[in-house]
Design a protein around this motif. Structure first.
Motif, short mmCIF file in Angstrom:
data_model
loop_
_atom_site.label_atom_id
_atom_site.label_comp_id
_atom_site.label_asym_id
_atom_site.label_seq_id
_atom_site.Cartn_x
_atom_site.Cartn_y
_atom_site.Cartn_z
N GLY A 132 -4.90 9.57 -1.80
CA GLY A 132 -5.37 8.49 -0.94
C GLY A 132 -4.49 7.26 -1.08
N LYS A 133 -4.91 6.18 -0.46
CA LYS A 133 -4.11 4.96 -0.48
C LYS A 133 -4.29 4.19 -1.79
CE LYS A 133 -3.94 4.26 4.51
NZ LYS A 133 -4.25 3.35 5.65
N SER A 148 -3.44 0.58 -3.33
CA SER A 148 -3.00 -0.76 -2.94
C SER A 148 -2.91 -1.66 -4.16
CB SER A 148 -3.94 -1.37 -1.90
OG SER A 148 -5.21 -1.63 -2.46
N ILE A 204 0.86 -1.18 0.00
CA ILE A 204 0.00 0.00 0.00
C ILE A 204 0.89 1.22 0.00
CG2 ILE A 204 -1.72 1.34 1.28
CD1 ILE A 204 -2.74 -1.28 2.46
N VAL A 205 0.63 2.16 -0.91
CA VAL A 205 1.39 3.40 -0.99
C VAL A 205 0.45 4.57 -0.74
CG1 VAL A 205 2.72 4.91 -2.51
CG2 VAL A 205 3.08 2.44 -2.60
N ASN A 206 0.84 5.44 0.17
CA ASN A 206 0.04 6.64 0.44
C ASN A 206 0.34 7.70 -0.61
OD1 ASN A 206 -1.31 5.88 2.90
ND2 ASN A 206 0.69 5.97 3.90
N THR A 207 -0.67 8.16 -1.32
CA THR A 207 -0.53 9.20 -2.33
C THR A 207 -1.32 10.43 -1.87
OG1 THR A 207 -2.49 8.84 -3.71
CG2 THR A 207 -0.65 7.30 -3.99
#
Length: 238
Positions: A184-185, A187, A178-181
């Motif tokens: 938003g997240k 996944s 999961i990468v926070n952008t």
């Protein structure tokens, strides 16, 4: 950055200066006979970390890259924790997934696996158990897993567009991240079975993801672009 900000004059100046530095480094450190960069002027040592840096920053000419990548793959692991990051990046960018994953998962003499095997809940400063045991920056394999093995790579500012280009080590059949952008997240995960691979994506609003998968040619093939939403993509093994 100057180009992104539409500062054309600044961008041109930086490009010229960058080429000057590149030429100077090549003139001073490249051993043309070996096709590798020396550690320093007059040195007879060709560290894998030094040559990984050269690969990551575009110091090799196209015709020289293959030999340099093979050198990284075949030379025993000697790099410090800091330079190992560039070795991993160079290997994964050039299709040497197994060599990179061997380093990431090693748990006998050196590596993050040793720290885990010994029961530590933090990352050490170096690979030897003689330094600080609280160096968060040495947890960069988490980013390597997300960006290269799961394959989530930002290609436009603010994650407006993402490239999903996963790598598949033989020892793994499942991986997720999961990468926070800013939107938003994001996944992504993949599951590999006997008949193919399934990709699962959850994409926030305002992000588009270009999906690529390994092709028989050894390169990657574009599959499709997916917008915001939940997606399942099945790639059948031929």
């Amino acid at each position: 950055m100057a180009a992104v900000l539409d500062l054309a004059e600044d961008a041109q100046w930086y490009a010229v200066e960058a080429q000057k530095y590149r030429s100077s480094i090549r003139d001073g450190l490249l051993d043309a006979d070996k096709g590798l960069f020396r550690d320093s002027s007059g040195s007879k040592h060709y560290a894998t970390g030094v040559n990984a840096l050269a690969l990551c920053y575009g110091l090799f000419e196209r015709a020289e890259i293959g030999k340099a990548v093979s050198y990284l793959e075949e030379t025993p692991w000697e790099s410090s924790t800091l330079l190992t990051m560039h070795v991993l990046q160079a290997l994964l960018r050039h299709g040497k997934t197994e060599a990179a994953y061997h380093m990431l998962s090693a748990d006998t003499e050196r590596g993050w696996g040793v720290m885990i095997k010994k029961g530590y809940g933090t990352m050490w400063e170096g690979f030897s158990d003689i330094e600080s045991h609280s160096h968060a920056w040495n947890a960069y394999p988490a980013r390597i897993f997300a960006e290269y093995l799961v394959g989530i790579c930002c290609v436009e500012p603010g994650f407006a567009r993402v490239k999903l280009k996963p790598c598949f080590p033989d020892q793994l059949n499942h991986l997720e991240a999961i990468v926070n952008t800013p939107q938003g997240k994001l996944s992504a995960k993949w599951d590999r079975g006997a008949f193919g691979t399934k990709l699962y994506l959850e994409v926030p609003y305002g992000v588009n993801v270009d999906v690529y998968m390994p092709a028989q040619s050894g390169d990657y093939a574009f599959i499709k672009t997916v917008p915001a939403g939940i997606h399942v993509i099945t790639v059948t093994t031929s």
